[in-house]
Scaffold this motif. Structure first.
Motif, mmCIF file in Angstrom:
data_model
loop_
_atom_site.group_PDB
_atom_site.id
_atom_site.type_symbol
_atom_site.label_atom_id
_atom_site.label_comp_id
_atom_site.label_asym_id
_atom_site.label_seq_id
_atom_site.Cartn_x
_atom_site.Cartn_y
_atom_site.Cartn_z
ATOM 1 N N LYS A 153 0.827 -1.207 0.000
ATOM 2 C CA LYS A 153 0.000 0.000 0.000
ATOM 3 C C LYS A 153 0.862 1.259 0.000
ATOM 4 N N ALA A 154 1.921 1.255 0.787
ATOM 5 C CA ALA A 154 2.819 2.411 0.819
ATOM 6 C C ALA A 154 3.402 2.662 -0.566
ATOM 7 N N ALA A 155 3.906 1.597 -1.197
ATOM 8 C CA ALA A 155 4.491 1.739 -2.531
ATOM 9 C C ALA A 155 3.458 2.231 -3.534
ATOM 10 N N GLY A 156 2.219 1.760 -3.393
ATOM 11 C CA GLY A 156 1.161 2.189 -4.305
ATOM 12 C C GLY A 156 0.926 3.689 -4.241
ATOM 13 N N TYR A 157 0.899 4.234 -3.032
ATOM 14 C CA TYR A 157 0.696 5.682 -2.894
ATOM 15 C C TYR A 157 1.883 6.470 -3.448
ATOM 16 N N TYR A 158 3.089 5.985 -3.190
ATOM 17 C CA TYR A 158 4.265 6.680 -3.713
ATOM 18 C C TYR A 158 4.252 6.683 -5.241
ATOM 19 N N ARG A 159 3.862 5.547 -5.827
ATOM 20 C CA ARG A 159 3.800 5.471 -7.293
ATOM 21 C C ARG A 159 2.731 6.414 -7.843
ATOM 22 N N GLN A 160 1.592 6.518 -7.147
ATOM 23 C CA GLN A 160 0.551 7.452 -7.589
ATOM 24 C C GLN A 160 1.089 8.880 -7.611
ATOM 25 N N ALA A 161 1.834 9.242 -6.591
ATOM 26 C CA ALA A 161 2.410 10.584 -6.538
ATOM 27 C C ALA A 161 3.366 10.805 -7.708
ATOM 28 N N ALA A 162 4.185 9.773 -7.990
ATOM 29 C CA ALA A 162 5.132 9.881 -9.098
ATOM 30 C C ALA A 162 4.403 10.012 -10.427
ATOM 31 N N GLU A 163 3.343 9.230 -10.612
ATOM 32 C CA GLU A 163 2.576 9.288 -11.859
ATOM 33 C C GLU A 163 1.874 10.623 -12.025
#
Length: 780
Positions: free
Chosen positions: A541-551
């Protein structure tokens, strides 16, 4: 100055360029000039014909527009006895429109007509002294108001409208909101489109007192129904900004599209921007960007400025930053007359972004606008004067610039003054003074001022702690749709320093910030699942949020994701090598900070081959290119050394560290320089050194103190424990001696502190854990 104020004051100049006399914004109206009655009827007819020819050739909508011909016809009409023509000749001379600029002669001509009590001429003078064009006449708001007042007394509708606006905003005269609104309403109630728009602006502008989005919406809608295309833009701005509640991008897009269809260039630009961002419509990055570039190629200053923002990294976007391209767009926009773009070009020149660093040249660009009384330029100048990366720091001059901007009713300047005394960059922190400025800004309706004041009250910074009141202030600010308010509210609900945590409520606030386009909300959500202080750790879940921010265009999403993966902090979310790949992606976006975790990955062999020499070389190269963060990290390598268990990766080399700090010191803010001094003192490993650090902690901002504590936890653990013992002793949680030695008594005090802050899980791994370190850092 807000965009609304700028548009209101510049209407007179737009009218001139469109071929309508500045005195005829709301024409026909009482008090307008007429052909001299002393001439013969035949001469009067000739003068009127010449005047009409002048209007024809000055009309921006005329394909054969010719300002020089227009001026010649106006001159002939003036010689034939037309007072209107004399007025227009004077206006064109002042602006250098169709003739050589001669401000003195132009003013004399206008003043001659005005001396007879001509309302149009008096309104024209009001416009000249209240405009924002530093190339013409210096801003003089009291004089402008006096001319508008006299024009209003002569029955001139422009005078009535402008004097009402200035009275309501307190520009050039003591503010009397109700009296000013009454003047504007006197015209709006008669169906005057310009007055309806102005009324909407006043109801929608914090500078003019308490805002009323509902009344603003009603006024704009009436003006739009009467055919005022700019009112459509105002409606769209109202919905898109969130001043009428949570931003409604669908409605905003609808009204921008209507304005675009009505021929409004700004509407076309906003439609393209929202398409580029995917707000209120389906996202099409390439299509939106192509439309914006098309407008820019046609010379649209706003489009050029937007592209400058995108490529310089001033706004988050899916497009990779290119400082050189950003600066070029800003320069082109400045040449097209955009003041903000000129200021950004000056700032980038002073910082050496996209060009060779030229501090004096960059500051001079900004100072020209500041000296002419432009409030935003004064704020920009203040920023440049207190940033070490843009030359020698002059705190007194910076404060003077901010104060002058504040005297011109620029509420953002009050927030800057609050920042000046709270961030520790330039002077020792003075939290009561900072809070006072934030409260002033909040009192004038500024949302950011209210957010920062509320956060300080909730945390007891600069005042007695009042959690309920502080949280209520920030919560009220979230109703404005300001994304930062939601991030700060989430922080107050999750950190424990501003009241008992409520993780579910905090997550809602962060999610709301993300929905408003603030990627920091996504990063905060990722942090909650990574840290495990309030929620069970969940790497995926943490990685998912970080990736959303990057995208969404935030390279810090890649940076944090890469750092966490390379350090194996996100279970089941990826391998250390994936983390290194993410860090390299972040570096490719131009993010300077990415080099630090990349160097650490090389140093310790996390996700890549262990190579201490390569790590040092990477930091040295970045530092040599002006990356101050890389230089500071390299200093820490030599000051503290690097080892893990029995393995030494880099031996401490204090002399080398001192050489490096001497080189980078001029680029550091006062606060960052003090942090480095404290870290050097901590390297001495003596209780006296720790005492000297503790004695100066109050000079640092809260963020600098927290950063220092976090760094000392890993590099100087005894110093970290010493400072924690002292702080916990002052707060009544620790009863033992302050020694810097971890003891059972110390551990018990830390546990009691975490429990009192309602974050007991943060301390379950002991005082030396990163989770406990974070919570303890907030105590400072």
């Amino acid at each position: 100055m807000s965009r609304i104020c700028h548009v209101a004051l510049m209407t007179v100049f737009v009218a001139l360029s469109a071929g309508t006399a500045m005195s005829a914004e709301t024409a026909p109206e009482a008090g307008a000039s007429s052909t001299s009655g002393g001439a013969t009827s035949e001469r009067a007819v000739n003068a009127d014909a010449l005047l009409r020819l002048g209007d024809l050739y000055s009309n921006a909508g005329n394909a054969n527009r010719d300002p020089a011909k227009a001026f010649d016809y106006y001159r002939q009409a003036a010689e034939a006895g037309s007072a209107i023509a004399r007025l227009r000749v004077g206006e064109m001379r002042v602006l250098g429109e169709g003739t050589e600029r001669d401000i003195s002669a132009g003013l004399s001509a206008i003043e001659e007509v005005a001396s007879a009590g001509d309302g149009a001429a008096l309104a024209s003078l009001g416009g000249l002294y209240s405009h924002a064009d530093s190339r013409a006449i210096p801003l003089d708001l009291p004089r402008a108001y006096d001319y508008y007042r006299r024009a209003a007394a002569a029955g001139n509708e422009t005078g009535i409208l402008r004097s009402g606006e200035m009275l309501a905003r307190g520009q050039g005269i003591a503010r009397d909101r109700e009296a000013g609104l009454a003047l504007v309403r006197s015209l709006a109630d008669r169906g005057n489109m310009h007055a309806l728009v102005s009324l909407g602006d006043l109801m929608n502008d914090a500078d003019a007192g308490a805002s009323d989005a509902e009344q603003a919406e009603t006024a704009y809608a009436k003006a739009a129904a009467l055919g005022h295309a700019d009112a459509l833009l105002r409606l769209a701005d109202l919905y898109g900004s969130g001043r009428a509640g949570k931003p409604d991008y669908v409605k905003a897009f609808e009204f921008y599209d209507k304005a675009a269809q009505a021929g409004q260039q700004f509407g076309k630009l906003r439609v393209a921007e929202l398409t580029f961002r995917g707000q209120g419509t389906r996202q099409d990055v390439e299509g939106g960007l192509a439309s914006i570039k098309g407008l820019a190629d046609a010379g649209d200053a706003e489009a050029l400025t937007f592209l400058g923002d995108v490529y310089s990294g001033a706004v988050q976007s899916p497009v990779a930053t290119d400082a050189g391209a950003g600066l070029d767009y800003y320069k082109r926009a400045a040449e097209a007359g955009n003041t903000r773009a000129a200021l950004r070009a000056g700032e980038m020149t002073a910082h050496g972004l996209g060009t060779l660093r030229d501090v004096s040249g960059g500051r001079d660009i900004v100072r020209r606008f500041a000296d002419a009384g432009n409030p935003q330029a004064l704020i920009s100048l203040g920023d440049l004067l207190r940033e070490p990366e843009s030359g020698d720091v002059d705190g007194d001059a910076a404060v003077a610039a901010y104060e002058r901007a504040a005297s011109l009713n620029e509420v953002e300047a009050l927030v800057r003054l609050g920042d000046f005394y709270s961030d520790g960059m330039t002077v020792a922190v003075d939290l009561p003074k900072a809070l006072g400025y934030y409260r002033q800004a909040a009192g004038l309706g500024d949302v950011i001022g209210a957010v920062r004041a509320g956060a300080m009250v909730a945390r007891g910074q600069g005042t007695v702690q009042d959690i309920a009141t502080g949280r209520a202030m920030v919560k009220a600010a979230t109703e404005s749709g300001e994304a930062e308010a939601h991030v700060v509210m989430g922080d107050l609900l999750s950190r424990g320093d501003g009241g008992p945590p409520d993780v579910q409520a905090a997550m809602r606030e962060y999610a709301e910030a993300a929905s408003l386009g603030r990627t920091q909300g996504l990063i905060r959500l990722g942090d909650l699942f990574r840290e495990g202080k309030l929620l069970q750790s969940n790497g995926k879940k943490a990685a998912g949020y970080y990736r959303q921010a990057a995208e969404a265009g935030d390279p810090y999403g890649l940076l944090i994701l890469g750092s966490a993966l390379s350090e194996s902090l996100l279970r089941n979310a990826g391998k250390p090598a994936d983390g290194v790949a993410a860090l390299r992606q972040a570096e490719a976006t131009g993010l300077d900070d990415a080099v630090i975790p990349l160097a650490d990955a090389m140093l310790y062999g996390m996700g890549t081959k262990r190579d201490a020499k390569a790590a040092v070389a990477l930091l040295e190269q970045a530092a040599g290119s002006g990356n101050v963060a890389a230089a500071r990290h390299l200093i820490s390598y030599y000051r503290d050394g690097r080892r893990y268990g029995r393995t030494t990766f880099i031996k401490a080399d204090p002399k080398r560290a001192e050489q490096l700090i001497a080189g980078v010191s001029p680029w550091l803010s006062r606060g960052d320089r003090l942090v480095e001094e404290m870290l050097f003192a901590a390297a001495g490993s003596g209780r006296q050194n720790y005492q000297s650090i503790a004695a100066r902690m109050h000079e640092l901002s809260a963020e600098q103190r927290q950063s220092l504590i976090r760094m000392m936890r890993t590099t100087h653990p005894n110093g970290y424990i010493y400072l924690a013992q002292q702080q916990l002793k002052q707060a009544g949680f620790y009863k033992g001696p302050v020694t810097g030695v971890l003891s059972g008594t110390t551990t018990g005090a830390v546990n009691r502190y975490c429990k009192a802050k309602s974050v007991p899980n943060a301390c379950r791994f002991g005082p030396m854990s990163s989770q406990a370190g974070d919570v303890l850092s907030y105590a400072f």
